[in-house]
Scaffold this active site. Structure first.
Site, PDB file in Angstrom:
ATOM      1  CG  HIS A 115      -1.892   1.051   1.337  1.00 23.97           C
ATOM      2  ND1 HIS A 115      -1.585   2.354   1.660  1.00 23.97           N
ATOM      3  CD2 HIS A 115      -3.226   1.021   1.129  1.00 23.97           C
ATOM      4  CE1 HIS A 115      -2.704   3.076   1.646  1.00 23.97           C
ATOM      5  NE2 HIS A 115      -3.714   2.292   1.320  1.00 23.97           N
ATOM      6  CB  CYS A 144      -4.126   3.623  -2.038  1.00 25.10           C
ATOM      7  SG  CYS A 144      -5.144   4.762  -1.080  1.00 25.10           S
ATOM      8  CG  HIS A 200      -7.439   1.231  -1.370  1.00 28.66           C
ATOM      9  ND1 HIS A 200      -6.691   1.488  -0.243  1.00 28.66           N
ATOM     10  CD2 HIS A 200      -7.767  -0.074  -1.311  1.00 28.66           C
ATOM     11  CE1 HIS A 200      -6.563   0.369   0.462  1.00 28.66           C
ATOM     12  NE2 HIS A 200      -7.194  -0.595  -0.180  1.00 28.66           N
ATOM     13  CG  ASP A 202      -9.854   4.053   1.525  1.00 24.44           C
ATOM     14  OD1 ASP A 202     -10.300   3.839   2.657  1.00 24.44           O
ATOM     15  OD2 ASP A 202      -8.652   4.044   1.253  1.00 24.44           O
ATOM     16  CG  HIS A 203     -10.193   7.362   3.823  1.00 23.75           C
ATOM     17  ND1 HIS A 203      -8.960   7.930   3.768  1.00 23.75           N
ATOM     18  CD2 HIS A 203     -10.033   6.209   4.508  1.00 23.75           C
ATOM     19  CE1 HIS A 203      -8.082   7.152   4.390  1.00 23.75           C
ATOM     20  NE2 HIS A 203      -8.724   6.094   4.837  1.00 23.75           N
ATOM     21  CE1 TYR A 243     -11.714   1.844   5.505  1.00 22.98           C
ATOM     22  CE2 TYR A 243     -10.640   3.076   7.255  1.00 22.98           C
ATOM     23  CZ  TYR A 243     -10.579   2.390   6.059  1.00 22.98           C
ATOM     24  OH  TYR A 243      -9.374   2.257   5.401  1.00 22.98           O
TER      25      TYR A 243
HETATM   26  C1  DNO Z   1      -6.341   3.730   6.180  1.00 20.25           C
HETATM   27  C2  DNO Z   1      -5.792   2.670   5.325  1.00 20.25           C
HETATM   28  C3  DNO Z   1      -4.445   2.135   5.742  1.00 20.25           C
HETATM   29  C4  DNO Z   1      -4.148   0.857   4.984  1.00 20.25           C
HETATM   30  C5  DNO Z   1      -2.860   0.202   5.395  1.00 20.25           C
HETATM   31  C6  DNO Z   1      -2.541  -0.975   4.522  1.00 20.25           C
HETATM   32  O1  DNO Z   1      -7.472   4.058   6.082  1.00 20.25           O
HETATM   33  O2  DNO Z   1      -5.771   3.064   4.003  1.00 20.25           O
HETATM   34  O3  DNO Z   1      -4.438   1.888   7.095  1.00 20.25           O
HETATM   35  O4  DNO Z   1      -5.165  -0.068   5.210  1.00 20.25           O
HETATM   36  O5  DNO Z   1      -1.818   1.111   5.359  1.00 20.25           O
HETATM   37  O6  DNO Z   1      -1.556  -1.758   5.142  1.00 20.25           O
END
Ligand code: DNO
Length: 402
Positions: free
Chosen positions: A254, A292, A319, A362-363, A379
């Site tokens: 990531h 991501c 992501h 995400d987020h 989340y």
């Molecule tokens: C946060 C996430 C990170 C991700 C880790 C992967 O929201 O994007 O914590 O899951 O870095 O190892």
């Protein structure tokens, strides 16, 4: 379900819609996820401390639970890499052995995509988890000056001021004159406890002295520069990739969030050169990338669609998230339809260059009744559901053009 569309000799496979779920303790249940069009689950054995083996029994038990809801366990996020592997501590060999056993067990159970990160001490960083927008929703925010204040005045890191410009230090010093004790406590809570607590084993549970603990962890990285951290990542890959190959598991690192060095610590997954370096460090296709878009887009140096084009073939997981970045480096999560992530373009690229990849939104923002339910920062349920609907629309539009 992901579906196959056959047009002449072309076979298109859509991206798989996945969702990060934090296990049985998550207030967002698998039953809810099934109802909103989620196909695959992204999760981890959250109760197993970092560095310990994930047993085949525990993996198959959780997998069966997920499957009992008509869903599948598509991706592990994350199988954590312990700090000692990152800084090269004395017990590194034992931890690598454990990592390999966990990977093998995941492969045996048929879970083939595994995310990890290689960020020293601190994972993702935000300074405000409830930044109010004009429409009444709120989002996550990174304020460079507040973060510099945390570095210079809360951690009191030696030499920290030299990492910021004169103008930035002026603002940091001015903030020091006005910031209240309450705001300081909230900043510590946000940067260390709330954002790290659910993803970073160093800060799980009831952390009584977060600043002291943080500083102890920083100490472990004294003398570890970018080259040394890269060497430790290569050592990790050389050790675990053969097992990943043997069991057909795709490991995918990531990116760093934000994607540049912080707090005097090296960060080595933040730009095109970094990613190229990692993918060349071990050319096995099982050594891949988690694209991501949010993390990458928060660095003004990154052209996100160009990176997607370049790394699509070695990407195992996506992501879909976007950010808006100001000239001074402050950033916040953008709508999934806007910002520097260019998600429409990314869906187009990934669906043509590497069909069938799992993706998750995400987020999400905090919206409507999101504030009433306890969930991990970033989340939320409604915010992410809204984003998933937007991204599903993007996918449908892109697919209709094929
Ligand atoms: C946060 C996430 C990170 C991700 C880790 C992967 O929201 O994007 O914590 O899951 O870095 O190892």
């Amino acid at each position: 379900m992901s579906w196959l569309l056959t047009l002449g000799s072309f076979v298109f496979k859509n991206m798989e819609k996945t969702w990060r779920w934090f296990g049985r303790k998550d207030n967002i249940t698998l039953d809810m996820l099934r109802q909103i069009g989620v196909e695959g689950i992204v999760t981890a054995l959250h109760d197993v401390p970092s560095g310990e083996v994930w047993t085949l029994e525990a993996i198959t038990e959780l997998k069966a639970y997920i499957e009992s809801y008509g869903l599948r366990w598509s991706v592990v996020e994350s199988l954590p890499v312990s700090e000692s592997i990152k800084y090269g501590g004395a017990n590194r060999e034992q931890l690598l052995e454990n990592y390999k056993i966990s990977l093998a067990n995941l492969g045996k159970a048929g879970i083939k995509t595994v995310v990890y990160n290689f960020m020293p001490v601190i994972d993702w960083i935000r300074t405000d988890l409830n930044y109010k927008l004009a429409d009444g929703t709120s989002t996550l925010y990174f304020d460079k000056i507040r973060f510099a204040y945390f570095d210079c005045y809360i951690l009191n890191r030696e030499g920290a001021a030299a990492d910021y410009s004169t103008d930035e230090m002026k603002q940091v010093n001015a903030l020091n004159k006005t910031i209240s004790e309450e705001e300081k406590a909230e900043l510590i809570n946000t940067i260390i406890v709330k954002t790290q607590g659910f993803v970073n084993d160093s800060f799980k549970g009831n952390v009584l002295k977060p600043v002291e603990l943080f500083n102890q962890l920083l100490e472990l990285y004294k003398g570890i520069d970018k080259n040394q951290l890269r060497a430790n990542l290569k050592y990790f890959l050389e050790s675990v990739i053969p097992t990943a190959e043997q069991y057909g598991v795709n490991l995918c690192v990531h990116p760093d969030d934000p994607p540049y060095p912080v707090l005097g610590l090296p960060r080595i997954v933040g730009n095109v050169d970094d990613i190229e370096w990692i993918l060349n460090a071990d050319k096995s296709p099982n050594n891949g990338f988690t694209f991501c878009a949010g993390s990458l887009s928060s660095g003004l140096h990154n052209d996100v669609p160009a990176m997607a084009q370049k790394f699509a073939k070695r990407t195992h997981f996506v992501h879909l998230r976007s950010t808006e970045v100001a000239d001074n480096g402050n950033f916040m999560e953008a709508s999934h339809l806007e910002g520097r992530g260019h998600l429409v373009e990314l869906v187009r690229i990934f669906e043509s260059e590497n069909p069938g990849l799992p993706m998750r939104v995400d987020h999400g923002k905090l919206m409507l009744t999101d504030g009433d339910t306890k969930h991990n920062p970033g989340y939320s349920f409604l915010g992410r559901m809204f984003a998933l609907a937007q991204v599903s629309g993007i996918m449908a539009a892109v697919d209709s053009k094929k």
